[in-house]
Design a protein around this motif. Sequence first.
Motif, PDB file in Angstrom:
ATOM      1  N   THR A 245     -61.607 -44.022 -28.489  1.00 20.74           N
ATOM      2  CA  THR A 245     -61.198 -44.088 -27.085  1.00 20.74           C
ATOM      3  C   THR A 245     -60.516 -42.802 -26.625  1.00 20.74           C
ATOM      4  OG1 THR A 245     -59.185 -45.245 -27.804  1.00 20.74           O
ATOM      5  CG2 THR A 245     -61.011 -46.592 -27.022  1.00 20.74           C
ATOM      6  N   LEU A 246     -59.688 -42.204 -27.470  1.00 21.09           N
ATOM      7  CA  LEU A 246     -59.041 -40.951 -27.077  1.00 21.09           C
ATOM      8  C   LEU A 246     -60.057 -39.821 -26.936  1.00 21.09           C
ATOM      9  CD1 LEU A 246     -55.696 -40.894 -29.127  1.00 21.09           C
ATOM     10  CD2 LEU A 246     -55.973 -41.170 -26.658  1.00 21.09           C
ATOM     11  N   GLN A 247     -61.026 -39.768 -27.837  1.00 23.66           N
ATOM     12  CA  GLN A 247     -62.041 -38.723 -27.726  1.00 23.66           C
ATOM     13  C   GLN A 247     -62.924 -38.941 -26.495  1.00 23.66           C
ATOM     14  OE1 GLN A 247     -64.204 -37.366 -31.139  1.00 23.66           O
ATOM     15  NE2 GLN A 247     -62.490 -37.693 -32.538  1.00 23.66           N
ATOM     16  N   LEU A 248     -63.213 -40.194 -26.166  1.00 25.44           N
ATOM     17  CA  LEU A 248     -63.971 -40.469 -24.945  1.00 25.44           C
ATOM     18  C   LEU A 248     -63.181 -40.052 -23.703  1.00 25.44           C
ATOM     19  CD1 LEU A 248     -65.561 -43.950 -25.753  1.00 25.44           C
ATOM     20  CD2 LEU A 248     -66.772 -41.786 -25.417  1.00 25.44           C
ATOM     21  N   LEU A 249     -61.875 -40.315 -23.711  1.00 28.48           N
ATOM     22  CA  LEU A 249     -61.040 -39.883 -22.589  1.00 28.48           C
ATOM     23  C   LEU A 249     -61.023 -38.367 -22.456  1.00 28.48           C
ATOM     24  CD1 LEU A 249     -57.881 -42.203 -22.629  1.00 28.48           C
ATOM     25  CD2 LEU A 249     -59.441 -41.834 -20.720  1.00 28.48           C
ATOM     26  N   MET A 250     -60.853 -37.681 -23.573  1.00 34.11           N
ATOM     27  CA  MET A 250     -60.826 -36.224 -23.527  1.00 34.11           C
ATOM     28  C   MET A 250     -62.178 -35.665 -23.084  1.00 34.11           C
ATOM     29  SD  MET A 250     -57.906 -34.958 -23.996  1.00 34.11           S
ATOM     30  CE  MET A 250     -58.447 -33.251 -24.150  1.00 34.11           C
ATOM     31  N   ARG A 251     -63.242 -36.263 -23.535  1.00 33.60           N
ATOM     32  CA  ARG A 251     -64.564 -35.778 -23.100  1.00 33.60           C
ATOM     33  C   ARG A 251     -64.758 -36.019 -21.618  1.00 33.60           C
ATOM     34  NH1 ARG A 251     -70.046 -37.560 -26.167  1.00 33.60           N
ATOM     35  NH2 ARG A 251     -69.756 -39.477 -24.953  1.00 33.60           N
ATOM     36  N   HIS A 252     -64.201 -37.125 -21.108  1.00 33.69           N
ATOM     37  CA  HIS A 252     -64.275 -37.401 -19.674  1.00 33.69           C
ATOM     38  C   HIS A 252     -63.571 -36.309 -18.870  1.00 33.69           C
ATOM     39  CE1 HIS A 252     -63.961 -39.455 -15.826  1.00 33.69           C
ATOM     40  NE2 HIS A 252     -62.635 -39.355 -15.890  1.00 33.69           N
ATOM     41  N   TYR A 253     -62.418 -35.860 -19.375  1.00 34.33           N
ATOM     42  CA  TYR A 253     -61.627 -34.876 -18.632  1.00 34.33           C
ATOM     43  C   TYR A 253     -62.044 -33.436 -18.907  1.00 34.33           C
ATOM     44  CZ  TYR A 253     -58.365 -38.631 -17.410  1.00 34.33           C
ATOM     45  OH  TYR A 253     -57.794 -39.776 -16.904  1.00 34.33           O
TER      46      TYR A 253
ATOM     47  N   HIS B 183     -48.592 -44.533 -27.022  1.00 35.88           N
ATOM     48  CA  HIS B 183     -47.950 -43.525 -26.171  1.00 35.88           C
ATOM     49  C   HIS B 183     -48.865 -42.345 -25.870  1.00 35.88           C
ATOM     50  CE1 HIS B 183     -47.282 -41.219 -29.905  1.00 35.88           C
ATOM     51  NE2 HIS B 183     -47.015 -40.188 -29.130  1.00 35.88           N
ATOM     52  N   GLY B 184     -49.799 -42.061 -26.785  1.00 38.92           N
ATOM     53  CA  GLY B 184     -50.710 -40.939 -26.569  1.00 38.92           C
ATOM     54  C   GLY B 184     -51.587 -41.122 -25.354  1.00 38.92           C
ATOM     55  N   TYR B 185     -52.022 -42.357 -25.105  1.00 40.75           N
ATOM     56  CA  TYR B 185     -52.857 -42.615 -23.931  1.00 40.75           C
ATOM     57  C   TYR B 185     -52.096 -42.286 -22.651  1.00 40.75           C
ATOM     58  CZ  TYR B 185     -55.966 -45.280 -27.032  1.00 40.75           C
ATOM     59  OH  TYR B 185     -56.810 -45.662 -28.030  1.00 40.75           O
ATOM     60  N   ILE B 186     -50.841 -42.683 -22.611  1.00 39.82           N
ATOM     61  CA  ILE B 186     -50.037 -42.468 -21.407  1.00 39.82           C
ATOM     62  C   ILE B 186     -49.815 -40.975 -21.175  1.00 39.82           C
ATOM     63  CG2 ILE B 186     -47.782 -42.892 -20.353  1.00 39.82           C
ATOM     64  CD1 ILE B 186     -47.732 -45.548 -21.926  1.00 39.82           C
ATOM     65  N   ILE B 187     -49.461 -40.254 -22.229  1.00 43.28           N
ATOM     66  CA  ILE B 187     -49.232 -38.811 -22.089  1.00 43.28           C
ATOM     67  C   ILE B 187     -50.520 -38.098 -21.681  1.00 43.28           C
ATOM     68  CG2 ILE B 187     -48.664 -36.700 -23.366  1.00 43.28           C
ATOM     69  CD1 ILE B 187     -46.680 -38.349 -24.986  1.00 43.28           C
TER      70      ILE B 187
ATOM     71  N   GLN C 184     -55.105 -36.575 -15.832  1.00 42.69           N
ATOM     72  CA  GLN C 184     -55.479 -37.202 -14.566  1.00 42.69           C
ATOM     73  C   GLN C 184     -54.595 -36.743 -13.415  1.00 42.69           C
ATOM     74  OE1 GLN C 184     -58.088 -39.410 -14.051  1.00 42.69           O
ATOM     75  NE2 GLN C 184     -57.616 -39.243 -11.874  1.00 42.69           N
ATOM     76  N   PHE C 185     -53.290 -36.623 -13.689  1.00 39.63           N
ATOM     77  CA  PHE C 185     -52.355 -36.340 -12.607  1.00 39.63           C
ATOM     78  C   PHE C 185     -51.731 -34.947 -12.679  1.00 39.63           C
ATOM     79  CE2 PHE C 185     -52.280 -40.949 -13.355  1.00 39.63           C
ATOM     80  CZ  PHE C 185     -52.694 -41.398 -12.110  1.00 39.63           C
TER      81      PHE C 185
ATOM     82  N   LEU D  87     -49.270 -33.942 -14.299  1.00 36.33           N
ATOM     83  CA  LEU D  87     -47.832 -34.116 -14.130  1.00 36.33           C
ATOM     84  C   LEU D  87     -47.029 -33.005 -14.784  1.00 36.33           C
ATOM     85  CD1 LEU D  87     -45.470 -35.890 -13.156  1.00 36.33           C
ATOM     86  CD2 LEU D  87     -45.605 -37.106 -15.351  1.00 36.33           C
ATOM     87  N   PHE D  88     -47.406 -32.625 -15.995  1.00 28.29           N
ATOM     88  CA  PHE D  88     -46.603 -31.646 -16.720  1.00 28.29           C
ATOM     89  C   PHE D  88     -46.684 -30.260 -16.075  1.00 28.29           C
ATOM     90  CE2 PHE D  88     -47.570 -34.994 -19.774  1.00 28.29           C
ATOM     91  CZ  PHE D  88     -46.300 -35.276 -20.244  1.00 28.29           C
ATOM     92  N   ASP D  89     -47.840 -29.912 -15.527  1.00 21.78           N
ATOM     93  CA  ASP D  89     -47.955 -28.634 -14.818  1.00 21.78           C
ATOM     94  C   ASP D  89     -47.073 -28.628 -13.577  1.00 21.78           C
ATOM     95  OD1 ASP D  89     -49.767 -27.670 -16.663  1.00 21.78           O
ATOM     96  OD2 ASP D  89     -51.510 -28.376 -15.541  1.00 21.78           O
ATOM     97  N   THR D  90     -46.998 -29.756 -12.903  1.00 18.04           N
ATOM     98  CA  THR D  90     -46.157 -29.865 -11.701  1.00 18.04           C
ATOM     99  C   THR D  90     -44.681 -29.761 -12.058  1.00 18.04           C
ATOM    100  OG1 THR D  90     -47.802 -31.296 -10.641  1.00 18.04           O
ATOM    101  CG2 THR D  90     -45.563 -31.323  -9.734  1.00 18.04           C
ATOM    102  N   LEU D  91     -44.292 -30.423 -13.161  1.00 21.53           N
ATOM    103  CA  LEU D  91     -42.889 -30.444 -13.539  1.00 21.53           C
ATOM    104  C   LEU D  91     -42.398 -29.122 -14.118  1.00 21.53           C
ATOM    105  CD1 LEU D  91     -42.624 -33.967 -15.221  1.00 21.53           C
ATOM    106  CD2 LEU D  91     -41.811 -33.296 -12.956  1.00 21.53           C
ATOM    107  N   GLU D  92     -43.314 -28.318 -14.652  1.00 22.55           N
ATOM    108  CA  GLU D  92     -42.914 -27.086 -15.333  1.00 22.55           C
ATOM    109  C   GLU D  92     -42.090 -26.174 -14.427  1.00 22.55           C
ATOM    110  OE1 GLU D  92     -44.953 -23.658 -18.180  1.00 22.55           O
ATOM    111  OE2 GLU D  92     -46.172 -25.201 -17.207  1.00 22.55           O
ATOM    112  N   ALA D  93     -42.350 -26.229 -13.134  1.00 20.95           N
ATOM    113  CA  ALA D  93     -41.634 -25.365 -12.195  1.00 20.95           C
ATOM    114  C   ALA D  93     -40.150 -25.702 -12.111  1.00 20.95           C
ATOM    115  CB  ALA D  93     -42.272 -25.467 -10.805  1.00 20.95           C
ATOM    116  N   TYR D  94     -39.750 -26.875 -12.587  1.00 18.23           N
ATOM    117  CA  TYR D  94     -38.357 -27.309 -12.484  1.00 18.23           C
ATOM    118  C   TYR D  94     -37.517 -26.929 -13.700  1.00 18.23           C
ATOM    119  CZ  TYR D  94     -39.984 -29.992  -8.494  1.00 18.23           C
ATOM    120  OH  TYR D  94     -40.533 -30.363  -7.285  1.00 18.23           O
ATOM    121  N   GLY D  95     -38.132 -26.222 -14.658  1.00 15.12           N
ATOM    122  CA  GLY D  95     -37.388 -25.659 -15.780  1.00 15.12           C
ATOM    123  C   GLY D  95     -36.662 -26.673 -16.634  1.00 15.12           C
ATOM    124  N   VAL D  96     -35.354 -26.389 -16.873  1.00 18.05           N
ATOM    125  CA  VAL D  96     -34.559 -27.227 -17.765  1.00 18.05           C
ATOM    126  C   VAL D  96     -34.481 -28.665 -17.262  1.00 18.05           C
ATOM    127  CG1 VAL D  96     -32.265 -27.561 -18.741  1.00 18.05           C
ATOM    128  CG2 VAL D  96     -33.179 -25.260 -18.517  1.00 18.05           C
ATOM    129  N   VAL D  97     -34.435 -28.851 -15.958  1.00 16.64           N
ATOM    130  CA  VAL D  97     -34.384 -30.201 -15.391  1.00 16.64           C
ATOM    131  C   VAL D  97     -35.608 -30.991 -15.806  1.00 16.64           C
ATOM    132  CG1 VAL D  97     -34.350 -31.553 -13.263  1.00 16.64           C
ATOM    133  CG2 VAL D  97     -32.982 -29.464 -13.435  1.00 16.64           C
TER     134      VAL D  97
END
Length: 368
Positions: free
Chosen positions: A97-105, A282-286, A292-293, A295-305
């Motif tokens: 399932t994880l490999q199918l998800l990664m191939r999808h993205y 937890h891997g699926y959620i991360i 999909q979203f 999220l981590f690229d968006t949050l990176e701009a906020y630094g330590v926060v």
Amino acid sequence: MSALESLPVVTAAPKERVAYLDNARYWVMLLVVIGHSLTQFVAMDSARAVYVWIYAFHMPFFIVISGYTARRYMGDARQVKRIISTLVVPYLLVETTLQLLMRHYTGRPDPLALLSPQWLGWFLAALFVWRLTTPIWRALKYPITTSIVISLLVGLIEVPNVLALPKILGFLPFYVVGLHMTRERFLTLSRTPVRIASAIILTVAFVLCYLYSRNWTTDWLLYKARYDESPLNSTPLEGITQRAELLVIGFTLSFAALALIPRRRSWTTRLGQRTFYCYLLHGYIILILNQQFGLFDTLEAYGVVAVIGAIIAAIALANLLMLEVVRRVFRPLFEPNLTWLFREVATSSDQSRTPAAESPAVSPTRSV
């Protein structure tokens, strides 16, 4: 009945849960989820320090515990059924399932590489291989020395990533040492001077990671790349030396962490009994939050926060995934009842009624 079918089955007594081990599982699972949550922020100094500190010992810590709990493995029918239902089936399910998800993205891997785990599945594969080889490590005269030599030398040769073999062999010493741990040795860690020294060691290690980790190649901590390939790019001597240093650091920090684990039952004990589900889910959620979203690229701009927020969110996520309701929902998937797959196993009482000429008596092994 054929001779093969009439072979006696050696059955180990069911293990009694130990609060200390469940507490240890809880805390190491927090480190696993936090570490995976910070992977996307490694370029940031604040996140890199925490990431390197965690990766220096969280898997060695986990593997030592896994080795200790597997020390009674004898390969009897009950244990084999347990391996199939809790390691092989979850591995195939999660990796597919994880490999199918990664191939999808991302379009990779294409085709699926089910025997070459891409992420979480490697640890299930490792536990499977280590468990099956446990009788070897119990029989060898110098098992720990042998495992260390294998770990140091495996980085010199090309080892295919079948069932994550490079990592399995790299982390092998931690499993073998875990096999040879005893309750008395764990109790030694609970002495007050040892606990004080352990707290100091872990603190100093974190400070060093904060001050110097920006110049370190974090791929060393994954124990999978060949020494002379990118990004390690080391000579054989440099590679062996670096791996040896990591083994020393891994053992030192792992035992320091184990010394600080509470031994009494508490709420962490109950949650620690369900880390299996947290690890698998937890891997699926991360992955979805990242792919999909974004999220981590968006949050990176906020630094330590962003780093602090990711750590808090990871702790909350880990605790949620260790709740009883999660186990109830996902147990049919991750711990399926496979009685239909296996022949009925004779119990010890059944065997005691079998004529000696047909089935010699074997005393069951007691769990410590």
